[in-house]
Design a protein around this motif. Sequence first.
Motif, PDB file in Angstrom:
ATOM      1  N   LEU A 177       0.822  -1.205   0.000  1.00 46.01           N
ATOM      2  CA  LEU A 177       0.000   0.000   0.000  1.00 46.01           C
ATOM      3  C   LEU A 177       0.860   1.261   0.000  1.00 46.01           C
ATOM      4  N   ARG A 178       0.310   2.312  -0.592  1.00 48.95           N
ATOM      5  CA  ARG A 178       0.940   3.627  -0.534  1.00 48.95           C
ATOM      6  C   ARG A 178       0.709   4.223   0.846  1.00 48.95           C
ATOM      7  N   LEU A 179       1.587   5.128   1.238  1.00 48.72           N
ATOM      8  CA  LEU A 179       1.449   5.781   2.540  1.00 48.72           C
ATOM      9  C   LEU A 179       0.131   6.551   2.633  1.00 48.72           C
ATOM     10  N   GLY A 180      -0.275   7.195   1.549  1.00 49.78           N
ATOM     11  CA  GLY A 180      -1.536   7.937   1.557  1.00 49.78           C
ATOM     12  C   GLY A 180      -2.732   7.036   1.802  1.00 49.78           C
ATOM     13  N   GLU A 181      -2.707   5.830   1.226  1.00 49.34           N
ATOM     14  CA  GLU A 181      -3.792   4.863   1.450  1.00 49.34           C
ATOM     15  C   GLU A 181      -3.817   4.437   2.917  1.00 49.34           C
ATOM     16  N   LEU A 182      -2.646   4.221   3.507  1.00 49.87           N
ATOM     17  CA  LEU A 182      -2.583   3.870   4.930  1.00 49.87           C
ATOM     18  C   LEU A 182      -3.144   4.992   5.792  1.00 49.87           C
ATOM     19  N   ALA A 183      -2.770   6.221   5.470  1.00 52.06           N
ATOM     20  CA  ALA A 183      -3.271   7.369   6.236  1.00 52.06           C
ATOM     21  C   ALA A 183      -4.790   7.454   6.133  1.00 52.06           C
ATOM     22  N   THR A 184      -5.317   7.224   4.941  1.00 56.75           N
ATOM     23  CA  THR A 184      -6.762   7.262   4.748  1.00 56.75           C
ATOM     24  C   THR A 184      -7.447   6.166   5.553  1.00 56.75           C
ATOM     25  N   ARG A 185      -6.920   4.967   5.487  1.00 54.28           N
ATOM     26  CA  ARG A 185      -7.536   3.852   6.217  1.00 54.28           C
ATOM     27  C   ARG A 185      -7.493   4.046   7.723  1.00 54.28           C
ATOM     28  N   LEU A 186      -6.437   4.669   8.211  1.00 57.93           N
ATOM     29  CA  LEU A 186      -6.319   4.913   9.653  1.00 57.93           C
ATOM     30  C   LEU A 186      -6.943   6.230  10.083  1.00 57.93           C
ATOM     31  N   ASP A 187      -7.324   7.043   9.102  1.00 56.69           N
ATOM     32  CA  ASP A 187      -7.918   8.351   9.354  1.00 56.69           C
ATOM     33  C   ASP A 187      -6.979   9.231  10.165  1.00 56.69           C
ATOM     34  N   VAL A 188      -5.713   9.264   9.720  1.00 56.37           N
ATOM     35  CA  VAL A 188      -4.694  10.106  10.339  1.00 56.37           C
ATOM     36  C   VAL A 188      -3.972  10.894   9.254  1.00 56.37           C
ATOM     37  N   VAL A 221       1.817   8.659   9.533  1.00 59.09           N
ATOM     38  CA  VAL A 221       2.067   7.344   8.923  1.00 59.09           C
ATOM     39  C   VAL A 221       3.532   7.239   8.504  1.00 59.09           C
ATOM     40  N   SER A 222       4.083   8.302   7.945  1.00 59.08           N
ATOM     41  CA  SER A 222       5.493   8.281   7.519  1.00 59.08           C
ATOM     42  C   SER A 222       6.416   7.973   8.693  1.00 59.08           C
TER      43      SER A 222
END
Length: 176
Positions: free
Chosen positions: A66-77, A82-83
């Motif tokens: 996954l891309r970092l942006g997708e992780l941030a979206t999924r975690l809502d942060v 995330v980085s």
Amino acid sequence: MPRPEATPHREVDTAHIVELERALARVAYLLTRVRRHDRAMTQCGITMDRASVPLLRILADAEEPLRLGELATRLDVEAPHVSRQIQRLEKSGYVERVPDPDDRRAQRVRPTPQGRDAVDAIRDVLRGWMQDALTDWTPEDLKSLAVLNHRMVDAFLDHADSIGDYGATARERRRP
């Protein structure tokens, strides 16, 4: 199992909603306590901060990096959060960056075998605690609880979709 269609303007029993919210708050509190996390990490023999665990679990459950942006979206942060977490997990050997096949400038993240082993160990400990706590429950009660919880999460996700809260995606839906 098909889900019943939601009725947009149906009256909801407020007293039951209040009790449900209270119960969910209690569960959330119990699941996120620092001492519980520390005990789980000790039992697993793993060193990992609380914020990294859900991130690593998402990566382990993903079908592809996954891309970092997708992780941030999924975690809502926010993305910087995330980085930082990914950098910590990378230094610990739990994740690795790989090229994004769709964009040479971008990178994706995936768990290493050590990261997958860590997720498995954490899940084993938490499931063991849950099994110990629910030992007196019948298999039928456990099945009903799981079905109703999945149904509730799906309803929450449907509602999130309707209000434009894309932090929780339809891909997270898992029905028993």
